[in-house]
Design a protein around this motif. Sequence first.
Motif, mmCIF file in Angstrom:
data_model
loop_
_atom_site.group_PDB
_atom_site.id
_atom_site.type_symbol
_atom_site.label_atom_id
_atom_site.label_comp_id
_atom_site.label_asym_id
_atom_site.label_seq_id
_atom_site.Cartn_x
_atom_site.Cartn_y
_atom_site.Cartn_z
ATOM 1 N N ASN A 1 -4.865 11.047 -0.482
ATOM 2 C CA ASN A 1 -4.891 10.465 0.679
ATOM 3 C C ASN A 1 -5.619 10.714 1.700
ATOM 4 O O ASN A 1 -6.186 11.977 0.902
ATOM 5 N N ALA B 1 0.421 6.376 1.296
ATOM 6 C CA ALA B 1 1.479 6.830 1.254
ATOM 7 C C ALA B 1 2.166 6.860 2.411
ATOM 8 O O ALA B 1 3.326 7.328 3.099
ATOM 9 N N ASP B 2 1.067 8.521 3.881
ATOM 10 C CA ASP B 2 1.719 8.390 4.573
ATOM 11 C C ASP B 2 1.756 7.516 5.611
ATOM 12 O O ASP B 2 1.296 7.784 6.886
ATOM 13 N N GLY B 3 0.595 6.769 5.653
ATOM 14 C CA GLY B 3 0.838 5.329 6.950
ATOM 15 C C GLY B 3 -0.950 5.965 7.677
ATOM 16 O O GLY B 3 -0.517 5.210 9.251
ATOM 17 N N TYR C 1 3.379 -0.198 7.612
ATOM 18 C CA TYR C 1 4.007 0.419 6.911
ATOM 19 C C TYR C 1 5.660 0.672 7.084
ATOM 20 O O TYR C 1 5.704 0.732 5.570
ATOM 21 N N GLU C 2 6.762 0.009 7.301
ATOM 22 C CA GLU C 2 7.569 0.100 7.014
ATOM 23 C C GLU C 2 7.610 -1.272 5.257
ATOM 24 O O GLU C 2 8.542 -1.118 4.583
ATOM 25 N N SER D 1 5.577 -1.982 3.593
ATOM 26 C CA SER D 1 4.782 -1.869 2.356
ATOM 27 C C SER D 1 5.661 -1.062 1.627
ATOM 28 O O SER D 1 5.401 -1.094 0.458
ATOM 29 N N HIS D 2 6.280 0.092 2.359
ATOM 30 C CA HIS D 2 6.834 0.306 1.381
ATOM 31 C C HIS D 2 8.468 -0.591 0.537
ATOM 32 O O HIS D 2 8.645 0.405 -0.098
ATOM 33 N N GLN D 3 8.834 -1.232 1.272
ATOM 34 C CA GLN D 3 10.007 -2.099 1.304
ATOM 35 C C GLN D 3 8.979 -3.105 0.180
ATOM 36 O O GLN D 3 10.126 -3.227 -1.616
ATOM 37 N N HIS E 1 -0.730 -3.165 -2.627
ATOM 38 C CA HIS E 1 -0.988 -2.833 -3.006
ATOM 39 C C HIS E 1 -1.870 -2.400 -4.537
ATOM 40 O O HIS E 1 -2.066 -3.210 -4.820
ATOM 41 N N ASP F 1 -1.673 5.049 -4.307
ATOM 42 C CA ASP F 1 -0.109 4.598 -3.838
ATOM 43 C C ASP F 1 -0.874 4.287 -2.121
ATOM 44 O O ASP F 1 -0.552 4.622 -1.302
ATOM 45 N N THR G 1 -2.597 1.525 -0.142
ATOM 46 C CA THR G 1 -2.058 -0.480 0.542
ATOM 47 C C THR G 1 -3.202 -1.045 1.436
ATOM 48 O O THR G 1 -3.986 -0.511 2.708
#
Length: 745
Positions: free
Chosen positions: A137, A194-196, A218-219, A221-223, A245, A250, A252
């Motif tokens: 990242n 991945a850490d936003g 961010y939420e 993209s993780h779902q 992605h 990892d 976005t």
Amino acid sequence: MKTRTYLAAIVLTVLVPLLALSGWGLYLLLEEEKESRLLTVEARARSIALSIDKELVRAEGALRVIGQTEQMAREEFQPLYELMRKTITSPDSWAVLYDAEGRMLLHTHHPYGTRFDEGPDTWVPQAIALRKTSVSNLREGRAGKWKVVSVNLPVKSASGRQFLLSHTFHVSHITALLHRAELPPAWVVGVFGADGISIARNLREQEFVGKPVKPELYEASHQRASGRLKNVTRDGMLAYNTFTHTTRADWTVAIAAPQEEINRPARTATLIAGCVLLFALGSAVLGIVLFARRLTASFDLALDAAKSLELGKMPVVQPSGVVEADVLQRALHDAGAKLEAENEARQRLEREREQLLRNEREARRAAENQNNAKDEFLAMLAHELRNPLAPIVAAAHMLKLAGRDEASVQRTGDIIIRQADHLKSLIHDLLDVSRVTRGLVSVDRQPVGMGAVVTSAIEQAQPLLDSRKHTLALDMRAADAVVLGDKKRLVQVVANLLNNAAKYTPPGGRIALTAETRAGQLVLAVSDNGIGIDPELLPHVFDLFRQAQRTADRSQGGLGLGLALVRSIMELHGGQVSAASEGIGKGACFTLTLPLHAGDAAQARVAHDAARSGAEPVRLMIVDDNVDAARTLANLLEAKGHHVSVMANAHSALEESLRRPLPLYILDIGLPDVDGYELARRLRAAPATAGAVLVALTGYGQMHDQAMAFAAGFDHHFVKPIDIAALDRILLEVAQSQARQAVCG
């Protein structure tokens, strides 16, 4: 009611539902136009993600090449540094080499030998512990001067030391990729990890890079792997946010398109369509009014005619125009039929295009799989060729040492013979595969008994079976069965299956060979209780370059070509081969199916080869300009009791053969004065040597090389190194022929 009232009611009955359906259609048009624009945004996001993936793949490829160099293996850092500068370094990217503790050893933006005193980087041991390529990242660069991302590859030198090769990019490099996408000026595209934390942005990057993205983005993209949402961007813009992605990291990729910009074209298109609809409806109303007037006029004409008849006058007949309406209806029907035909043709072309795209994707996927399999095979080939060379070289040096007793020399010679046979087997497998893939293999199909085939195959596989202490169970219910085939090739098939079972069965295993007849066919099966076959590998077990994973106890090696040759040889015989396994650790079974020979089995039955020993010595000549090779072969044959003379050129061989003709000649093809083909023709032309047995020994083993040798008069053709067992059989035949001539004389 009057006619005009009825016509007005008809008009209202038609117009009210039409207006309602038109409104619904305009709403659907608005949503369709908006969806089309959003799909365009999604396509742009996927395209940007693909460009980032391509950049990461190129970086990984460069690291893998450097990690496999001799400089890296030997820890020769100065030439390694020069290679890293040439292949990776650019103004916004550089290469770094870390040791296992995270200390920086090389940095291609600094001169070689620069000492770095910032201390170890804590993330480096974590990246090495992954044991695979990783992509970071966003992190702070050296001394916190820059924000960077990196592609990291753990490597190990020949001494076993762990290092980390890193291809580091300044965030401006990723930002440049975003700018190359050429998006509309108001669109915002960004990349976050991945850490936003934001990695790159096309607008206001100095302000937002390195800071967290909006929580709802961010939420989401993780779902989900990809999707869209409506939100307010960090710029304060109400937008449709589309995200996807990357596959190599990892990360976005998100594109925010202003809602106004997405909705405005749809509203404009809807407004235009509404105006057109209103114009069409107005025209329809006007047409209905005019048609009603025409109908009323036709009624008036009918009344006038009736009045004229009542008055006794001849009515004047005037056209009412109704026939023209029927003509218009037929014209509209024809136009509709033509439009429907055009729509069907367009849909058919679209389906064909989709099928072509699917075929292209499948072909590309198959080519990539085959290329990967080929790369793995080449790496395995290099390994397998080195394995026998190492003991051969070591044994050769041992023979040069003084003071070695006869037993030690015998053991060393056994090592050289065993490893040379292994190397020869590998080369023969490669040549067989080359001939099979080019369609150059032919079989001499003759009646052959399967009992003799199985016996010869077991003789070939017995050393490996004994070395691994396997038990071989035979069930030859079809020992007398006869098939039409090439015995040598059929022995090769069965021996390959037995060797394959022995290699993939742990020591002390059980191997079974059964043969029976079913419905006019021979069914031969080789089964084992070995490591089994993975269900994913089972459909591809007979493909070229496919091989099961090696186990730790396997020392025989091999190129994974045996089963591919088995299938090809069986197809040349009109037979089939299949494989079955219940899974890993549950053994495997290979089944051969061949049609039985329709002729008399008793006439075609082939007797087992009897052991032949105690042959009479034979006088022969070896002609080869490679004196070491010729002398070595001569020493071996002399040790077997034969009388051998060695000549280095064709002229000396001809002169000696005129003085003392011999019954057998072994001739090299590439001689310095006259080639082996011409020497063979001259020996055949001389009365004293016309009946001699001529053996070609050469490095050329293609089909046309064999054809040239037989055309020149050779009786046998061998590829270097010579098959000693086959040569012994030829010498035995020559000795027996001499004995018969002596008896007859």
